[in-house]
Design a protein around this motif. Structure first.
Motif, PDB file in Angstrom:
ATOM      1  N   LYS A 123      41.095  76.277  38.520  1.00  0.00           N
ATOM      2  CA  LYS A 123      40.003  76.843  39.339  1.00  0.00           C
ATOM      3  C   LYS A 123      38.675  76.103  39.166  1.00  0.00           C
ATOM      4  N   ASN A 124      37.869  76.211  40.210  1.00  0.00           N
ATOM      5  CA  ASN A 124      36.544  75.576  40.193  1.00  0.00           C
ATOM      6  C   ASN A 124      35.440  76.552  39.812  1.00  0.00           C
ATOM      7  N   TRP A 125      34.347  75.992  39.324  1.00  0.00           N
ATOM      8  CA  TRP A 125      33.114  76.741  39.054  1.00  0.00           C
ATOM      9  C   TRP A 125      32.311  76.791  40.359  1.00  0.00           C
ATOM     10  N   LYS A 126      31.172  77.500  40.324  1.00  0.00           N
ATOM     11  CA  LYS A 126      30.335  77.643  41.533  1.00  0.00           C
ATOM     12  C   LYS A 126      29.916  76.297  42.127  1.00  0.00           C
ATOM     13  N   ASP A 127      29.777  75.288  41.273  1.00  0.00           N
ATOM     14  CA  ASP A 127      29.314  73.976  41.730  1.00  0.00           C
ATOM     15  C   ASP A 127      30.417  73.156  42.399  1.00  0.00           C
ATOM     16  N   GLY A 128      31.617  73.769  42.530  1.00  0.00           N
ATOM     17  CA  GLY A 128      32.698  73.063  43.197  1.00  0.00           C
ATOM     18  C   GLY A 128      33.483  72.138  42.283  1.00  0.00           C
ATOM     19  N   ARG A 134      29.945  70.411  34.228  1.00  0.00           N
ATOM     20  CA  ARG A 134      28.683  70.785  34.896  1.00  0.00           C
ATOM     21  C   ARG A 134      27.801  69.563  35.103  1.00  0.00           C
ATOM     22  N   ASP A 181      41.724  76.811  32.759  1.00  0.00           N
ATOM     23  CA  ASP A 181      40.989  77.323  33.933  1.00  0.00           C
ATOM     24  C   ASP A 181      41.916  77.566  35.138  1.00  0.00           C
ATOM     25  N   ILE A 234      36.280  74.228  36.174  1.00  0.00           N
ATOM     26  CA  ILE A 234      35.611  74.966  35.089  1.00  0.00           C
ATOM     27  C   ILE A 234      35.712  74.144  33.792  1.00  0.00           C
TER      28      ILE A 234
END
Ligand code: CTP
Ligand code: MG
Length: 181
Positions: free
Chosen positions: A42-47, A111, A39, A50
Motif C-alpha cells: 500500500k501507498n502513503w498519502k504522498d502516493g 517520504r 505495508d 509506506i
C-alpha cells in the motif's frame, strides 16, 4: 600505545557482546526476508509506498527470532566468559527494536522519495542501533544504564557503521544483498 589498543579492543568486545542480538537480527532479516511486504504493497498519502518491498513480515519475524536465539544463548554463558548479563526483556527489545528502527528508517526514506535500496549514508548503518536502544530503554532502562557507559555508546556508534559496511559487502558478494551497502 599498547595500553590504548588494549582498552579500545576491550570496548569493542564488550560493545559487540551487548549489541549482538541486534547485530544478528539485522542481517538475518536479509536472509529470511521476502514474501508479503509489511505495508501489503500500500501507498502513503504522498502516493509512495509506506515502507516498500524491502520490509517484509518474514524478515521482521525471522530476524527478531534469530536475535532472540543468540541472546538466549548469551544468557547461558558462564559468568567468566560473559561480558555483561542480559535480561530476557533486553534480548527481545534489542532484537525487535533493531528491526523496528530499520522499518521506521524505510518509512522516512520513502517520504523523502528515496527508492527501495537507495543509499542513505549513516542512517542506513545506525537506524537499527537507534531502534534497539530506544526499545531497550523503554522496556528495561536499568539494564541499558547499567551496561551502556558513555564510552561503550561511543564505541557502538563508531564501530557499527564499519561492521555494517563489511557485513553488507559480504552479503553482496555472496549474492544475498542487491546492493553492497
Ligand atoms: N528485509 C526484509 N524485511 C525486513 C528487513 C529487511 O525482508 N524487515 C530484506 C529485504 O529483502 C531487503 C533486504 O533485507 O531488501 C535488505 O534490507 P535493507 O537494506 O534494510 O532494505 P532495502 O532493500 O535497502 O530497503 P530500504 O531502502 O527501505 O532500506
Ligand atoms: Mg538497504
Amino acid at each position: 600505545m599498547f595500553e590504548l589498543i588494549a582498552v579500545i579492543t576491550g570496548y569493542i568486545l564488550k560493545a559487540t557482546w551487548l549489541m549482538l542480538p541486534a547485530y544478528i537480527a539485522n542481517p538475518t532479516a536479509v536472509v529470511f526476508g521476502g514474501g508479503t511486504p509489511i505495508d501489503f504493497g500500500k501507498n502513503w498519502k504522498d502516493g509512495r509506498r509506506i515502507f516498500g518491498d524491502g520490509k517484509t513480515f518474514r524478515g521482521l519475524i525471522g530476524g527478531t527470532i534469530c536475535g532472540i536465539i543468540i541472546g538466549l544463548i548469551q544468557m547461558q554463558a558462564p559468568p567468566q566468559f560473559s561480558l555483561g548479563a542480559f535480561t530476557l526483556s533486553a534480548v527481545v527489545a534489542l532484537s525487535f527494536g533493531a528491526l523496528l528502527g530499520d522499518l521506521v528508517k524505510s518509512f522516512f526514506k520513502r517520504r523523502l522519495g528515496l527508492a527501495r535500496g537507495a543509499k542513505f549514508p549513516l542512517v542506513d548503518q545506525l537506524d537499527f542501533v537507534a531502534g534497539a536502544w530506544i526499545l531497550v530503554y523503554i522496556v528495561d532502562p536499568k539494564w541499558f544504564i547499567d551496561n551502556f557507559s558513555f564510552w561503550i555508546i561511543i564505541t557502538v556508534i563508531i564501530f557499527t557503521p564499519i561492521l555494517h559496511r563489511l557485513t553488507n559487502m559480504l552479503g553482496f558478494y555472496i549474492k544475498l544483498k542487491k546492493e553492497p551497502w
